[in-house]
Motif scaffolding. Sequence first.
Motif, mmCIF file in Angstrom:
data_model
loop_
_atom_site.group_PDB
_atom_site.id
_atom_site.type_symbol
_atom_site.label_atom_id
_atom_site.label_comp_id
_atom_site.label_asym_id
_atom_site.label_seq_id
_atom_site.Cartn_x
_atom_site.Cartn_y
_atom_site.Cartn_z
ATOM 1 N N SER A 1 -3.343 16.576 -66.500
ATOM 2 C CA SER A 1 -3.149 17.867 -67.084
ATOM 3 C C SER A 1 -4.031 18.206 -67.682
ATOM 4 C CB SER A 1 -1.833 17.777 -67.776
ATOM 5 O OG SER A 1 -1.570 18.795 -68.651
ATOM 6 N N THR A 2 -4.874 19.269 -67.315
ATOM 7 C CA THR A 2 -5.944 19.962 -67.979
ATOM 8 C C THR A 2 -5.444 20.031 -69.651
ATOM 9 O OG1 THR A 2 -6.837 20.875 -65.963
ATOM 10 C CG2 THR A 2 -7.618 21.768 -67.938
ATOM 11 N N GLU A 3 -4.236 20.936 -69.732
ATOM 12 C CA GLU A 3 -3.813 21.306 -70.950
ATOM 13 C C GLU A 3 -3.683 19.851 -71.865
ATOM 14 O OE1 GLU A 3 0.247 23.182 -72.752
ATOM 15 O OE2 GLU A 3 -0.040 23.507 -70.895
ATOM 16 N N ALA A 4 -3.224 18.830 -71.298
ATOM 17 C CA ALA A 4 -3.264 17.542 -72.271
ATOM 18 C C ALA A 4 -4.661 17.305 -72.599
ATOM 19 C CB ALA A 4 -2.492 16.329 -71.567
ATOM 20 N N PHE A 5 -5.518 17.314 -71.707
ATOM 21 C CA PHE A 5 -6.835 16.939 -71.986
ATOM 22 C C PHE A 5 -7.574 17.979 -73.114
ATOM 23 C CE2 PHE A 5 -11.517 16.826 -71.220
ATOM 24 C CZ PHE A 5 -11.643 15.235 -71.349
ATOM 25 N N MET A 6 -7.456 19.299 -72.820
ATOM 26 C CA MET A 6 -7.972 20.307 -73.556
ATOM 27 C C MET A 6 -7.381 20.376 -75.254
ATOM 28 S SD MET A 6 -10.214 21.164 -71.469
ATOM 29 C CE MET A 6 -11.094 22.340 -72.641
ATOM 30 N N ASN A 7 -5.819 20.024 -75.141
ATOM 31 C CA ASN A 7 -5.353 20.088 -76.557
ATOM 32 C C ASN A 7 -6.034 19.112 -77.550
ATOM 33 O OD1 ASN A 7 -3.385 21.755 -76.009
ATOM 34 N ND2 ASN A 7 -1.742 20.227 -75.426
ATOM 35 N N GLY A 8 -6.666 17.922 -76.780
ATOM 36 C CA GLY A 8 -7.512 16.937 -77.846
ATOM 37 C C GLY A 8 -8.848 17.191 -78.150
ATOM 38 N N ILE A 9 -9.242 18.645 -77.565
ATOM 39 C CA ILE A 9 -10.681 19.039 -77.804
ATOM 40 C C ILE A 9 -10.717 20.341 -78.343
ATOM 41 C CG2 ILE A 9 -12.985 19.520 -76.745
ATOM 42 C CD1 ILE A 9 -12.307 17.313 -74.425
ATOM 43 N N VAL A 10 -10.179 21.551 -77.753
ATOM 44 C CA VAL A 10 -10.373 22.709 -77.995
ATOM 45 C C VAL A 10 -10.173 23.026 -79.448
ATOM 46 C CG1 VAL A 10 -9.457 24.918 -77.448
ATOM 47 C CG2 VAL A 10 -10.100 23.533 -75.519
ATOM 48 N N PRO A 11 -8.696 22.816 -79.989
ATOM 49 C CA PRO A 11 -8.445 23.437 -81.293
ATOM 50 C C PRO A 11 -9.303 22.612 -82.302
ATOM 51 C CG PRO A 11 -6.953 21.776 -80.523
ATOM 52 C CD PRO A 11 -7.529 21.934 -79.168
ATOM 53 N N PHE A 12 -9.848 21.591 -82.062
ATOM 54 C CA PHE A 12 -10.664 21.026 -83.070
ATOM 55 C C PHE A 12 -12.161 21.549 -83.183
ATOM 56 C CE2 PHE A 12 -7.461 18.103 -81.654
ATOM 57 C CZ PHE A 12 -6.676 17.882 -83.064
ATOM 58 N N ALA A 13 -12.513 22.459 -82.485
ATOM 59 C CA ALA A 13 -13.631 23.361 -82.494
ATOM 60 C C ALA A 13 -13.616 24.614 -82.934
ATOM 61 C CB ALA A 13 -14.480 23.212 -81.273
ATOM 62 N N MET A 14 -12.353 25.125 -82.973
ATOM 63 C CA MET A 14 -12.002 26.530 -83.321
ATOM 64 C C MET A 14 -12.262 26.726 -84.896
ATOM 65 S SD MET A 14 -8.549 26.938 -81.144
ATOM 66 C CE MET A 14 -8.789 27.646 -79.573
ATOM 67 N N ASP A 15 -12.230 27.996 -85.274
ATOM 68 C CA ASP A 15 -12.251 28.412 -86.584
ATOM 69 C C ASP A 15 -10.869 28.654 -86.992
ATOM 70 O OD1 ASP A 15 -11.029 30.797 -85.593
ATOM 71 O OD2 ASP A 15 -12.998 32.145 -85.917
ATOM 72 N N GLY A 16 -10.628 28.664 -88.351
ATOM 73 C CA GLY A 16 -9.168 28.800 -88.992
ATOM 74 C C GLY A 16 -8.040 29.422 -88.250
ATOM 75 N N PRO A 17 -8.276 31.013 -88.131
ATOM 76 C CA PRO A 17 -7.396 31.703 -87.368
ATOM 77 C C PRO A 17 -7.120 31.063 -85.856
ATOM 78 C CG PRO A 17 -8.609 33.102 -88.602
ATOM 79 C CD PRO A 17 -9.227 31.732 -88.743
ATOM 80 N N ASP A 18 -8.071 30.993 -85.126
ATOM 81 C CA ASP A 18 -8.008 30.507 -83.949
ATOM 82 C C ASP A 18 -7.034 29.332 -83.741
ATOM 83 O OD1 ASP A 18 -9.027 32.839 -82.914
ATOM 84 O OD2 ASP A 18 -11.053 31.985 -82.716
ATOM 85 N N MET A 19 -7.714 28.273 -84.662
ATOM 86 C CA MET A 19 -6.714 27.176 -84.598
ATOM 87 C C MET A 19 -5.426 27.100 -85.125
ATOM 88 S SD MET A 19 -7.760 23.415 -86.370
ATOM 89 C CE MET A 19 -6.836 21.928 -85.850
ATOM 90 N N LYS A 20 -5.180 28.069 -86.014
ATOM 91 C CA LYS A 20 -3.640 28.242 -86.455
ATOM 92 C C LYS A 20 -2.872 28.665 -85.151
ATOM 93 C CE LYS A 20 -0.860 30.907 -89.516
ATOM 94 N NZ LYS A 20 -0.749 31.823 -90.700
ATOM 95 N N ALA A 21 -3.518 29.677 -84.666
ATOM 96 C CA ALA A 21 -2.719 30.377 -83.383
ATOM 97 C C ALA A 21 -2.570 29.396 -82.361
ATOM 98 C CB ALA A 21 -3.510 31.468 -82.935
ATOM 99 N N TYR A 22 -3.513 28.532 -81.859
ATOM 100 C CA TYR A 22 -3.698 27.578 -80.997
ATOM 101 C C TYR A 22 -2.288 26.434 -81.137
ATOM 102 C CZ TYR A 22 -5.052 24.198 -77.363
ATOM 103 O OH TYR A 22 -5.143 23.520 -76.139
ATOM 104 N N VAL A 23 -2.556 25.917 -82.294
ATOM 105 C CA VAL A 23 -1.850 24.917 -82.792
ATOM 106 C C VAL A 23 -0.162 25.534 -82.608
ATOM 107 C CG1 VAL A 23 -1.051 23.454 -84.701
ATOM 108 C CG2 VAL A 23 -3.369 23.534 -83.859
#
Length: 106
Positions: free
Chosen positions: A34-56
């Motif tokens: 699952s691309t989503e499962a892989f990206m969940n462990g990378i993408v949010p940890f590189a985001m700024d606060g508002p984007d990480m909040k929305a993602y999480v």
Amino acid sequence: DAVPPAVILTHVNYGPALLWATHHATLSAPYHRSTEAFMNGIVPFAMDGPDMKAYVQATSATHLLLCRGYPYKGAFARGLATGDSVDWLRPVALSNDVQMLFEIER
């Protein structure tokens, strides 16, 4: 493992150990079809606060797990790992000081 069963969003490398050693579920793994499962462990940890909040908050995760002091790629995640706080993450006490667990408020 003292925390009631939860769905935990973790950095990509924590996922397998979390599944193996605890009764928790995770949304990230480094070798998953699952691309989503892989990206969940990378993408949010590189985001700024508002984007990480929305993602999480858009995931089914109930908790966020960080490694204390880890140099995450994103300044926001690095800040959380060194003690910053935000109103949408409630710290959960753990029996060790190596990890930081937060309940995700929606």
